[in-house]
Design an enzyme around this catalytic site. Sequence first.
Site, PDB file in Angstrom:
ATOM      1  N   TYR A  88       0.842  -1.206   0.000  1.00 42.08           N
ATOM      2  CA  TYR A  88       0.000   0.000   0.000  1.00 42.08           C
ATOM      3  C   TYR A  88       0.876   1.254   0.000  1.00 42.08           C
ATOM      4  CZ  TYR A  88      -2.946   3.571   2.245  1.00 42.08           C
ATOM      5  OH  TYR A  88      -3.601   4.731   2.572  1.00 42.08           O
TER       6      TYR A  88
ATOM      7  N   LYS B 175       1.288   4.673  -2.574  1.00 42.75           N
ATOM      8  CA  LYS B 175       1.092   6.058  -2.128  1.00 42.75           C
ATOM      9  C   LYS B 175       2.350   6.894  -2.386  1.00 42.75           C
ATOM     10  CE  LYS B 175      -3.195   5.814  -0.650  1.00 42.75           C
ATOM     11  NZ  LYS B 175      -4.294   6.487  -1.372  1.00 42.75           N
TER      12      LYS B 175
ATOM     13  N   GLU C 214     -14.864   2.655   8.476  1.00 42.63           N
ATOM     14  CA  GLU C 214     -15.233   1.271   8.783  1.00 42.63           C
ATOM     15  C   GLU C 214     -14.096   0.318   8.406  1.00 42.63           C
ATOM     16  OE1 GLU C 214     -19.200   0.424   7.305  1.00 42.63           O
ATOM     17  OE2 GLU C 214     -18.679  -1.731   7.220  1.00 42.63           O
TER      18      GLU C 214
HETATM   19  N1  LIG Z   1      -8.882   5.414   6.744  1.00 46.23           N
HETATM   20  C1  LIG Z   1      -7.614   5.743   7.019  1.00 46.23           C
HETATM   21  O1  LIG Z   1      -7.075   5.497   8.121  1.00 46.23           O
HETATM   22  C2  LIG Z   1      -6.795   6.406   5.971  1.00 46.23           C
HETATM   23  C3  LIG Z   1      -7.238   6.533   4.643  1.00 46.23           C
HETATM   24  N2  LIG Z   1      -6.413   7.122   3.723  1.00 46.23           N
HETATM   25  C4  LIG Z   1      -6.822   7.240   2.331  1.00 46.23           C
HETATM   26  O2  LIG Z   1      -8.145   7.761   2.233  1.00 46.23           O
HETATM   27  C5  LIG Z   1      -8.794   7.199   1.078  1.00 46.23           C
HETATM   28  C6  LIG Z   1     -10.125   6.614   1.502  1.00 46.23           C
HETATM   29  O3  LIG Z   1      -9.863   5.701   2.535  1.00 46.23           O
HETATM   30  P1  LIG Z   1     -11.109   5.040   3.322  1.00 46.23           P
HETATM   31  O4  LIG Z   1     -12.281   5.932   3.230  1.00 46.23           O
HETATM   32  O5  LIG Z   1     -10.618   4.585   4.645  1.00 46.23           O
HETATM   33  O6  LIG Z   1     -11.354   3.748   2.408  1.00 46.23           O
HETATM   34  P2  LIG Z   1     -12.631   2.795   2.371  1.00 46.23           P
HETATM   35  O7  LIG Z   1     -12.086   1.405   2.336  1.00 46.23           O
HETATM   36  O8  LIG Z   1     -13.614   3.192   3.399  1.00 46.23           O
HETATM   37  O9  LIG Z   1     -13.274   3.158   0.923  1.00 46.23           O
HETATM   38  C7  LIG Z   1     -12.581   2.747  -0.225  1.00 46.23           C
HETATM   39  C8  LIG Z   1     -13.471   3.091  -1.412  1.00 46.23           C
HETATM   40  O10 LIG Z   1     -12.855   2.601  -2.606  1.00 46.23           O
HETATM   41  C9  LIG Z   1     -13.762   1.722  -3.280  1.00 46.23           C
HETATM   42  N3  LIG Z   1     -12.998   0.647  -3.918  1.00 46.23           N
HETATM   43  C10 LIG Z   1     -12.413  -0.422  -3.321  1.00 46.23           C
HETATM   44  N4  LIG Z   1     -11.841  -1.203  -4.247  1.00 46.23           N
HETATM   45  C11 LIG Z   1     -12.055  -0.604  -5.456  1.00 46.23           C
HETATM   46  C12 LIG Z   1     -11.724  -0.933  -6.802  1.00 46.23           C
HETATM   47  N5  LIG Z   1     -11.047  -2.056  -7.103  1.00 46.23           N
HETATM   48  N6  LIG Z   1     -12.111  -0.091  -7.796  1.00 46.23           N
HETATM   49  C13 LIG Z   1     -12.813   1.037  -7.494  1.00 46.23           C
HETATM   50  N7  LIG Z   1     -13.160   1.401  -6.251  1.00 46.23           N
HETATM   51  C14 LIG Z   1     -12.787   0.576  -5.249  1.00 46.23           C
HETATM   52  C15 LIG Z   1     -14.697   1.208  -2.192  1.00 46.23           C
HETATM   53  O11 LIG Z   1     -15.957   0.869  -2.682  1.00 46.23           O
HETATM   54  P3  LIG Z   1     -16.287  -0.604  -3.302  1.00 46.23           P
HETATM   55  O12 LIG Z   1     -15.784  -1.626  -2.344  1.00 46.23           O
HETATM   56  O13 LIG Z   1     -17.784  -0.585  -3.436  1.00 46.23           O
HETATM   57  O14 LIG Z   1     -15.602  -0.659  -4.627  1.00 46.23           O
HETATM   58  C16 LIG Z   1     -14.836   2.453  -1.326  1.00 46.23           C
HETATM   59  O15 LIG Z   1     -15.816   3.310  -1.865  1.00 46.23           O
HETATM   60  C17 LIG Z   1      -7.816   6.182   0.498  1.00 46.23           C
HETATM   61  O16 LIG Z   1      -7.107   6.766  -0.575  1.00 46.23           O
HETATM   62  C18 LIG Z   1      -6.865   5.889   1.646  1.00 46.23           C
HETATM   63  O17 LIG Z   1      -5.560   5.532   1.193  1.00 46.23           O
HETATM   64  C19 LIG Z   1      -5.163   7.599   4.052  1.00 46.23           C
HETATM   65  C20 LIG Z   1      -4.707   7.480   5.342  1.00 46.23           C
HETATM   66  C21 LIG Z   1      -5.483   6.883   6.379  1.00 46.23           C
HETATM   67  C1  LIG Z   2      -0.670   3.311  11.719  1.00 45.85           C
HETATM   68  C2  LIG Z   2      -0.572   4.550  10.844  1.00 45.85           C
HETATM   69  C3  LIG Z   2      -0.370   5.808  11.691  1.00 45.85           C
HETATM   70  C4  LIG Z   2       1.052   5.789  12.262  1.00 45.85           C
HETATM   71  C5  LIG Z   2       1.284   7.111  12.924  1.00 45.85           C
HETATM   72  O1  LIG Z   2       1.254   8.156  12.299  1.00 45.85           O
HETATM   73  N1  LIG Z   2       1.464   7.021  14.276  1.00 45.85           N
HETATM   74  C6  LIG Z   2       1.717   8.209  15.031  1.00 45.85           C
HETATM   75  C7  LIG Z   2       0.412   8.648  15.664  1.00 45.85           C
HETATM   76  O2  LIG Z   2      -0.663   8.179  15.250  1.00 45.85           O
HETATM   77  O3  LIG Z   2       0.521   9.507  16.571  1.00 45.85           O
HETATM   78  C8  LIG Z   2      -1.810   4.788   9.978  1.00 45.85           C
HETATM   79  C9  LIG Z   2      -1.532   5.989   9.036  1.00 45.85           C
HETATM   80  C10 LIG Z   2      -2.151   5.649   7.718  1.00 45.85           C
HETATM   81  C11 LIG Z   2      -2.966   4.405   7.992  1.00 45.85           C
HETATM   82  C12 LIG Z   2      -3.242   3.453   6.867  1.00 45.85           C
HETATM   83  C13 LIG Z   2      -3.722   4.145   5.659  1.00 45.85           C
HETATM   84  O4  LIG Z   2      -3.023   4.962   5.092  1.00 45.85           O
HETATM   85  C14 LIG Z   2      -5.033   3.766   5.142  1.00 45.85           C
HETATM   86  C15 LIG Z   2      -5.251   2.267   5.077  1.00 45.85           C
HETATM   87  C16 LIG Z   2      -6.749   2.242   5.067  1.00 45.85           C
HETATM   88  C17 LIG Z   2      -7.251   0.866   5.103  1.00 45.85           C
HETATM   89  O5  LIG Z   2      -8.653   0.923   5.008  1.00 45.85           O
HETATM   90  C18 LIG Z   2      -6.847   0.262   6.417  1.00 45.85           C
HETATM   91  C19 LIG Z   2      -5.520   0.352   6.791  1.00 45.85           C
HETATM   92  C20 LIG Z   2      -4.629   1.472   6.261  1.00 45.85           C
HETATM   93  C21 LIG Z   2      -3.432   0.751   5.770  1.00 45.85           C
HETATM   94  C22 LIG Z   2      -4.257   2.438   7.378  1.00 45.85           C
HETATM   95  C23 LIG Z   2      -3.626   1.690   8.563  1.00 45.85           C
HETATM   96  C24 LIG Z   2      -3.139   2.621   9.632  1.00 45.85           C
HETATM   97  C25 LIG Z   2      -2.175   3.654   9.058  1.00 45.85           C
HETATM   98  C26 LIG Z   2      -0.930   3.005   8.452  1.00 45.85           C
END
Ligand SMILES: NC(=O)C1=CN([C@@H]2O[C@H](COP(=O)(O)OP(=O)(O)OC[C@H]3O[C@@H](n4cnc5c(N)ncnc54)[C@H](OP(=O)(O)O)[C@@H]3O)[C@@H](O)[C@H]2O)C=CC1
Ligand SMILES: C[C@H](CCC(=O)NCC(=O)O)[C@H]1CC[C@H]2[C@@H]3C(=O)C[C@@H]4C[C@H](O)CC[C@]4(C)[C@H]3CC[C@]12C
Length: 313
Positions: free
Chosen positions: A203, A207, A241
């Site tokens: 992942y 990024k 979620e």
């Molecule tokens: N949550 C976190 O802790 C963090 C999130 N991010 C970034 O934020 C963004 C959103 O994360 P988050 O909201 O947690 O993610 P979610 O897993 O909640 O949502 C992911 C979305 O992408 C869609 N998706 C999954 N697989 C595919 C595919 N093959 N093609 C098209 N769409 C797809 C899913 O819908 P469906 O399954 O219906 O396709 C869903 O709408 C991401 O870019 C993530 O890297 C960054 C750092 C931390």
């Molecule tokens: C564990 C990471 C945060 C580490 C950090 O900054 N620690 C210091 C502090 O919190 O004070 C998380 C930062 C980004 C997350 C990952 C991410 O980018 C999105 C993914 C989303 C997916 O749906 C689930 C897991 C993720 C890999 C998510 C996991 C936790 C982080 C690496």
Amino acid sequence: MLLWSSDLQGLSLLCLFFCSRMGLLLKILVPFVGLVLAFCFYSKEDFKPEMLKGKRVIVTGASTGIGEQMAYHLARMGAHVLITARTEAKLQKVVTRCLELGAASAHYMNGSMEDMALAEDVVKEAKQLWGGLDMLILNHIGYTYFNYFDGDVEHIRKLLEINFLSYVAMTVSALPMLKESGGSILVVSSTAGKIGIPFVAPYSATKFALDGFFSSLRQELIIENINVSITLCILGHIATETAEKTVSHVMQKPGAPKKECALEIIKSGALRKRELYYPYTTVRIPLLIRDWTPEFLDSLIRNSLNVEKVKRS
Ligand SMILES: NC(=O)C1=CN([C@@H]2O[C@H](COP(=O)(O)OP(=O)(O)OC[C@H]3O[C@@H](n4cnc5c(N)ncnc54)[C@H](OP(=O)(O)O)[C@@H]3O)[C@@H](O)[C@H]2O)C=CC1
Ligand SMILES: C[C@H](CCC(=O)NCC(=O)O)[C@H]1CC[C@H]2[C@@H]3C(=O)C[C@@H]4C[C@H](O)CC[C@]4(C)[C@H]3CC[C@]12C
């Protein structure tokens, strides 16, 4: 200007941290920090929801999580939204909710971003619907495990297709319309796209690739005086979620609120910021110390996780 003041905020917080250890706080830093915060306060650019009224916006990965929340914020601001993901039933519900919230229009296209043709078709649909595009929000990600790297190169290849190449394909298709509108590209990335975090190697690679490609493209747009902004959104742990299902057992603190996160992403794009750091302290400060004391930062990251709870699958 805002980014510079934000950096000053980050640097000030960092100085406070180090100098509070050395008891120099009252003598040197308090006046400095006071001046910096005053400057930051008066140099903030104001976001107004009206900035998005009538704007034509694509949001990918909007069936759930941060993308879903971004669609709702845009709807409340009166934007036209076109959302994508794989799960049609979820997309239909989000579209219905967007119309209830005041979207100028709301449509969806479902399919997997493994398919570059779909990536291009979404942009073509925007042209069909609206005749143009103002904002492209690239947010979707493929399935991500949180564990030691298992050596599966094919998984990395597939994740690069979904998390990186589809972003490039959509950008290539959308650029002509964005050049015409003077629009914006918002690329949703992660702390794991700027620093080494364990258990997310595949992942993280995707990024980091986003940073390399879109930071280089931003330079070229500036050189050619093309008025299209690129905002790289660096996010920490957000309480979606999927994230909570994947990492709650490992994290020592809850994730940040997805609704607020979504709004900050939209604001940063509307203000044409270079990068967004959210939550600011947990994302920006590690980046500030990343190049000065990388080993110290690595140990901070490892200590922020319950590493013993990650068992090799
Ligand atoms: N949550 C976190 O802790 C963090 C999130 N991010 C970034 O934020 C963004 C959103 O994360 P988050 O909201 O947690 O993610 P979610 O897993 O909640 O949502 C992911 C979305 O992408 C869609 N998706 C999954 N697989 C595919 C595919 N093959 N093609 C098209 N769409 C797809 C899913 O819908 P469906 O399954 O219906 O396709 C869903 O709408 C991401 O870019 C993530 O890297 C960054 C750092 C931390
Ligand atoms: C564990 C990471 C945060 C580490 C950090 O900054 N620690 C210091 C502090 O919190 O004070 C998380 C930062 C980004 C997350 C990952 C991410 O980018 C999105 C993914 C989303 C997916 O749906 C689930 C897991 C993720 C890999 C998510 C996991 C936790 C982080 C690496």
